[in-house]
Design a protein around this motif. Sequence first.
Motif, PDB file in Angstrom:
ATOM      1  N   THR A 162       0.826  -1.211   0.000  1.00 39.38           N
ATOM      2  CA  THR A 162       0.000   0.000   0.000  1.00 39.38           C
ATOM      3  C   THR A 162       0.858   1.258   0.000  1.00 39.38           C
ATOM      4  OG1 THR A 162      -0.183  -0.163   2.418  1.00 39.38           O
ATOM      5  CG2 THR A 162      -1.960  -1.126   1.121  1.00 39.38           C
ATOM      6  N   THR A 163       1.996   1.222   0.683  1.00 39.39           N
ATOM      7  CA  THR A 163       2.899   2.370   0.690  1.00 39.39           C
ATOM      8  C   THR A 163       3.524   2.574  -0.686  1.00 39.39           C
ATOM      9  OG1 THR A 163       3.389   1.901   3.007  1.00 39.39           O
ATOM     10  CG2 THR A 163       4.844   3.447   1.880  1.00 39.39           C
ATOM     11  N   ALA A 164       3.852   1.491  -1.363  1.00 38.21           N
ATOM     12  CA  ALA A 164       4.387   1.598  -2.728  1.00 38.21           C
ATOM     13  C   ALA A 164       3.350   2.210  -3.663  1.00 38.21           C
ATOM     14  CB  ALA A 164       4.824   0.223  -3.224  1.00 38.21           C
ATOM     15  N   TRP A 165       2.074   1.832  -3.501  1.00 37.78           N
ATOM     16  CA  TRP A 165       1.026   2.475  -4.295  1.00 37.78           C
ATOM     17  C   TRP A 165       0.997   3.979  -4.031  1.00 37.78           C
ATOM     18  CZ3 TRP A 165      -3.303  -1.382  -2.478  1.00 37.78           C
ATOM     19  CH2 TRP A 165      -3.131  -2.613  -3.125  1.00 37.78           C
ATOM     20  N   GLY A 166       1.120   4.358  -2.767  1.00 37.91           N
ATOM     21  CA  GLY A 166       1.105   5.770  -2.420  1.00 37.91           C
ATOM     22  C   GLY A 166       2.245   6.549  -3.052  1.00 37.91           C
ATOM     23  N   ALA A 167       3.333   5.856  -3.377  1.00 37.63           N
ATOM     24  CA  ALA A 167       4.477   6.500  -4.043  1.00 37.63           C
ATOM     25  C   ALA A 167       4.311   6.525  -5.553  1.00 37.63           C
ATOM     26  CB  ALA A 167       5.772   5.774  -3.673  1.00 37.63           C
ATOM     27  N   GLY A 168       3.164   6.061  -6.044  1.00 39.32           N
ATOM     28  CA  GLY A 168       2.871   6.151  -7.471  1.00 39.32           C
ATOM     29  C   GLY A 168       3.196   4.927  -8.286  1.00 39.32           C
ATOM     30  N   ALA A 169       3.557   3.816  -7.657  1.00 38.72           N
ATOM     31  CA  ALA A 169       3.895   2.595  -8.390  1.00 38.72           C
ATOM     32  C   ALA A 169       2.651   1.734  -8.562  1.00 38.72           C
ATOM     33  CB  ALA A 169       4.976   1.809  -7.651  1.00 38.72           C
ATOM     34  N   THR A 170       2.329   1.389  -9.805  1.00 34.51           N
ATOM     35  CA  THR A 170       1.140   0.582 -10.088  1.00 34.51           C
ATOM     36  C   THR A 170       1.414  -0.598 -11.014  1.00 34.51           C
ATOM     37  OG1 THR A 170       0.476   1.879 -12.024  1.00 34.51           O
ATOM     38  CG2 THR A 170      -0.287   2.661  -9.862  1.00 34.51           C
ATOM     39  N   GLY A 171       2.611  -0.673 -11.581  1.00 34.09           N
ATOM     40  CA  GLY A 171       2.912  -1.732 -12.542  1.00 34.09           C
ATOM     41  C   GLY A 171       2.539  -1.393 -13.966  1.00 34.09           C
ATOM     42  N   ALA A 172       2.140  -0.161 -14.218  1.00 33.90           N
ATOM     43  CA  ALA A 172       1.691   0.230 -15.558  1.00 33.90           C
ATOM     44  C   ALA A 172       2.761  -0.048 -16.606  1.00 33.90           C
ATOM     45  CB  ALA A 172       1.323   1.710 -15.570  1.00 33.90           C
ATOM     46  N   GLY A 173       2.345  -0.675 -17.705  1.00 37.79           N
ATOM     47  CA  GLY A 173       3.243  -0.935 -18.813  1.00 37.79           C
ATOM     48  C   GLY A 173       4.066  -2.200 -18.702  1.00 37.79           C
ATOM     49  N   VAL A 174       3.905  -2.962 -17.620  1.00 35.74           N
ATOM     50  CA  VAL A 174       4.721  -4.156 -17.387  1.00 35.74           C
ATOM     51  C   VAL A 174       3.883  -5.408 -17.652  1.00 35.74           C
ATOM     52  CG1 VAL A 174       6.137  -5.421 -15.728  1.00 35.74           C
ATOM     53  CG2 VAL A 174       6.104  -2.913 -15.685  1.00 35.74           C
ATOM     54  N   VAL A 175       4.503  -6.394 -18.299  1.00 30.38           N
ATOM     55  CA  VAL A 175       3.848  -7.675 -18.574  1.00 30.38           C
ATOM     56  C   VAL A 175       4.449  -8.743 -17.669  1.00 30.38           C
ATOM     57  CG1 VAL A 175       3.432  -9.475 -20.291  1.00 30.38           C
ATOM     58  CG2 VAL A 175       3.357  -7.057 -20.958  1.00 30.38           C
ATOM     59  N   VAL A 176       3.577  -9.508 -17.010  1.00 32.28           N
ATOM     60  CA  VAL A 176       3.991 -10.615 -16.142  1.00 32.28           C
ATOM     61  C   VAL A 176       3.414 -11.901 -16.713  1.00 32.28           C
ATOM     62  CG1 VAL A 176       3.993 -11.547 -13.808  1.00 32.28           C
ATOM     63  CG2 VAL A 176       3.905  -9.061 -14.154  1.00 32.28           C
ATOM     64  N   ALA A 177       4.262 -12.893 -16.923  1.00 39.74           N
ATOM     65  CA  ALA A 177       3.787 -14.208 -17.356  1.00 39.74           C
ATOM     66  C   ALA A 177       3.613 -15.098 -16.136  1.00 39.74           C
ATOM     67  CB  ALA A 177       4.768 -14.839 -18.333  1.00 39.74           C
ATOM     68  N   VAL A 178       2.462 -15.751 -16.026  1.00 37.11           N
ATOM     69  CA  VAL A 178       2.187 -16.684 -14.936  1.00 37.11           C
ATOM     70  C   VAL A 178       2.138 -18.087 -15.520  1.00 37.11           C
ATOM     71  CG1 VAL A 178       0.534 -17.399 -13.184  1.00 37.11           C
ATOM     72  CG2 VAL A 178       0.963 -14.966 -13.558  1.00 37.11           C
ATOM     73  N   ILE A 179       3.169 -18.871 -15.217  1.00 36.29           N
ATOM     74  CA  ILE A 179       3.285 -20.242 -15.715  1.00 36.29           C
ATOM     75  C   ILE A 179       2.696 -21.161 -14.655  1.00 36.29           C
ATOM     76  CG2 ILE A 179       4.911 -22.014 -16.449  1.00 36.29           C
ATOM     77  CD1 ILE A 179       6.736 -19.816 -17.473  1.00 36.29           C
ATOM     78  N   ASP A 180       1.477 -21.685 -14.913  1.00 32.88           N
ATOM     79  CA  ASP A 180       0.706 -22.315 -13.837  1.00 32.88           C
ATOM     80  C   ASP A 180      -0.392 -23.187 -14.450  1.00 32.88           C
ATOM     81  OD1 ASP A 180      -0.857 -22.516 -11.236  1.00 32.88           O
ATOM     82  OD2 ASP A 180       0.666 -21.083 -10.623  1.00 32.88           O
ATOM     83  N   THR A 181      -1.570 -23.177 -13.833  1.00 29.66           N
ATOM     84  CA  THR A 181      -2.701 -23.954 -14.338  1.00 29.66           C
ATOM     85  C   THR A 181      -3.515 -23.182 -15.365  1.00 29.66           C
ATOM     86  OG1 THR A 181      -4.244 -23.180 -12.627  1.00 29.66           O
ATOM     87  CG2 THR A 181      -2.919 -25.144 -12.111  1.00 29.66           C
ATOM     88  N   GLY A 182      -3.098 -21.965 -15.698  1.00 29.76           N
ATOM     89  CA  GLY A 182      -3.886 -21.110 -16.559  1.00 29.76           C
ATOM     90  C   GLY A 182      -4.777 -20.204 -15.728  1.00 29.76           C
ATOM     91  N   ALA A 183      -5.771 -19.612 -16.357  1.00 33.18           N
ATOM     92  CA  ALA A 183      -6.667 -18.685 -15.663  1.00 33.18           C
ATOM     93  C   ALA A 183      -8.107 -18.978 -16.044  1.00 33.18           C
ATOM     94  CB  ALA A 183      -6.318 -17.242 -16.020  1.00 33.18           C
ATOM     95  N   THR A 184      -9.017 -18.702 -15.115  1.00 28.19           N
ATOM     96  CA  THR A 184     -10.448 -18.838 -15.396  1.00 28.19           C
ATOM     97  C   THR A 184     -11.019 -17.473 -15.776  1.00 28.19           C
ATOM     98  OG1 THR A 184     -10.975 -18.481 -13.058  1.00 28.19           O
ATOM     99  CG2 THR A 184     -10.703 -20.760 -13.793  1.00 28.19           C
ATOM    100  N   HIS A 185     -12.235 -17.505 -16.296  1.00 21.82           N
ATOM    101  CA  HIS A 185     -12.915 -16.269 -16.691  1.00 21.82           C
ATOM    102  C   HIS A 185     -13.497 -15.606 -15.433  1.00 21.82           C
ATOM    103  CE1 HIS A 185     -12.654 -17.012 -21.056  1.00 21.82           C
ATOM    104  NE2 HIS A 185     -12.801 -18.295 -20.724  1.00 21.82           N
ATOM    105  N   HIS A 186     -12.697 -14.764 -14.822  1.00 18.85           N
ATOM    106  CA  HIS A 186     -13.118 -14.077 -13.590  1.00 18.85           C
ATOM    107  C   HIS A 186     -13.250 -12.588 -13.896  1.00 18.85           C
ATOM    108  CE1 HIS A 186     -13.282 -12.740  -9.444  1.00 18.85           C
ATOM    109  NE2 HIS A 186     -13.186 -13.994  -9.006  1.00 18.85           N
ATOM    110  N   PRO A 187     -14.405 -11.970 -13.621  1.00 16.14           N
ATOM    111  CA  PRO A 187     -14.600 -10.562 -14.005  1.00 16.14           C
ATOM    112  C   PRO A 187     -13.662  -9.590 -13.301  1.00 16.14           C
ATOM    113  CG  PRO A 187     -16.391 -11.329 -12.595  1.00 16.14           C
ATOM    114  CD  PRO A 187     -15.596 -12.541 -12.984  1.00 16.14           C
ATOM    115  N   ASP A 188     -13.096  -9.996 -12.143  1.00 15.97           N
ATOM    116  CA  ASP A 188     -12.182  -9.104 -11.432  1.00 15.97           C
ATOM    117  C   ASP A 188     -10.721  -9.393 -11.784  1.00 15.97           C
ATOM    118  OD1 ASP A 188     -12.151  -6.855  -9.817  1.00 15.97           O
ATOM    119  OD2 ASP A 188     -11.833  -7.981  -7.964  1.00 15.97           O
ATOM    120  N   LEU A 189     -10.499 -10.227 -12.793  1.00 21.09           N
ATOM    121  CA  LEU A 189      -9.147 -10.542 -13.265  1.00 21.09           C
ATOM    122  C   LEU A 189      -9.033 -10.420 -14.777  1.00 21.09           C
ATOM    123  CD1 LEU A 189      -6.256 -11.681 -12.865  1.00 21.09           C
ATOM    124  CD2 LEU A 189      -7.259 -13.979 -12.975  1.00 21.09           C
ATOM    125  N   GLU A 190     -10.035 -10.889 -15.495  1.00 17.83           N
ATOM    126  CA  GLU A 190      -9.961 -11.011 -16.946  1.00 17.83           C
ATOM    127  C   GLU A 190      -9.599  -9.702 -17.655  1.00 17.83           C
ATOM    128  OE1 GLU A 190     -12.467 -13.276 -20.491  1.00 17.83           O
ATOM    129  OE2 GLU A 190     -13.137 -13.339 -18.410  1.00 17.83           O
TER     130      GLU A 190
END
Length: 592
Positions: A162-190
């Motif tokens: 939360t403190t990092a968010w307050g300093a303006g860091a949000t991850g904008a422009g960065v791509v993260v690959a998650v190598i796992d079971t995949g993802a489901t169709h979740h409206p708060d993630l998709e």
Amino acid sequence: MILRRTALSLLLASACVPAFAANAQIDLSSINDATISPRFIVKYRNGSAERVQPAARQRSLDAATDRARPGMGAQIIGLKGSAALRVSTLRETANGKHVIKASQRLSRSEAETLMRAIAADPNVESIAVDAIMRPAAMPNDPVLATHQMWHYGTGTGGARVTTAWGAGATGAGVVVAVIDTGATHHPDLEPNLLPGYDFISDAYLSGRATDERVPGGWDLGDGAPAGYCDTGSPASNSSWHGTHVSGTIAEVTNNAVGGAGVAFDARVVPLRVLGKCGGYTSDINDAIIWAAGGSVPGMPANPYPAEVINMSLGGNHACEADTQSAINTAVSLGTTVVVAAGNDNSDVMGHSPASCPNVISVGASGYGGQRAGYSNYGAGVDLSAPGGAGVEGNPNGYIWSTLNNGTTAPNVPIYAGYTGTSMASPHVAGVVALMQSVAAQPLTPSVVEGLLKASARPFVVKPPVAEGSGILDAAAAVDRAKNFGQPLTGTPLVPNVVQAMPPLGAGQSVIYVVDVPVGAASLEFTTYSGRGTLAAYANYEAEPMPAASIASSVRPGTNQIITISAPAAGHYYFKVTASAAASGVMVRAKVL
């Protein structure tokens, strides 16, 4: 994996700081803010002329500026046509202190030099940076407030996200690959998902009709009936593990729904490698290379190469050569690989890929800032992050994120709590995305590792076994990423070569820099011989100061030793400060 689920560039030159004797309090905790706007708050002693007479105060400031100039650069001194530094009073505060401002921007070292020079006036009682506050960036997601704050916030076990968010860091422009079971169709993630891929090349594991790999990366379920995986294997429900991991990294945030993701403006590429009974090493290795933008036979080019890969998976065996080769390829392409250490309460060196070189191996910590009892440990763990210890109950024993309530096939999107190093790892991957989003230029994987380890905070409860450099501190890591690459001055030390330290008067300092190669086992900095009293401070890719260092040695006399185990590749700086005049001292750095 254990899953417990509950509902719901450098300039190298010698540098010394002039000697200033003072008893004033000097607060350097916000020294970074002085490089933005060089403003300071000074408290003059009651009854002093400086407190009530502007002319006397200006004379004191002018004298302090003259004292500071020998330790500053030509632009500060005023050579070659540049205007010399001047410090003046802006105003008096409501509590009788004075706000002063320098006429030029300062580096951290210059700001500290100036502050110490001002503090040398016997009529100065204290001096501090006029710290810059920022808007509180607290999202309005309800699960964040009720369930996630223990692992995102500033409490005992929190990762300071939360403190990092307050300093303006949000991850904008960065791509993260998650190598796992995949993802489901979740409206708060998709909305934060990019097109992924299903890498499972065996229909028996994937649950698809053919052995072909297919676009999408959607999780079809990893549950299996009894006896499906081997004779006598029990029936299992689907874990929706990749959905939970991906949500921790980049769940949609500030939409008044569900919870929050660590790097909520980043995007996730879901890569499915785990299905019924697990996943093949060959598929995982291909996914690692493809995620980083490498070429894989028979696969289209990845249109979204990742700066960060998260792998919350593993097996109980040593690192395989092919897996190491895949990781090395990803790292050579500039991708940081973050891996869960494993949940067997055993040495991480017996687990892959957590034991592979060139990864950031993440252990798990709990609500109380303690090592989670199930977490793997040992010298191969780089740092820990909140993974939930389970023992604190609901909600504080768990990590909360997106999930699905389907027994075997996907059904209704939900939010749920899991525990495990699988949950700790995406905290770190998300913070890497935060770091990259604020860095002036992309950080190499080795620098990312070094900054994370250097910024980690100590365990509240010291672990009985080695568990990395400490607990993830997102705010400190983001701050280091913002400042990485600023020119620093330091006298270079040749590893394993002794050299003489210049004489230092009381209050003077000298900074040394050591270039550490990839794969070093330890770094040792030593001062010895001569006479006087010294203190030594160390930092990674940043200026060391008493209030900001990764290690220190403040024993009486001149003999000081700082040892750093498994140092990251890059530049380590050591500041030696004399509290009493010192001469005849020798200095040496050992890199093993």
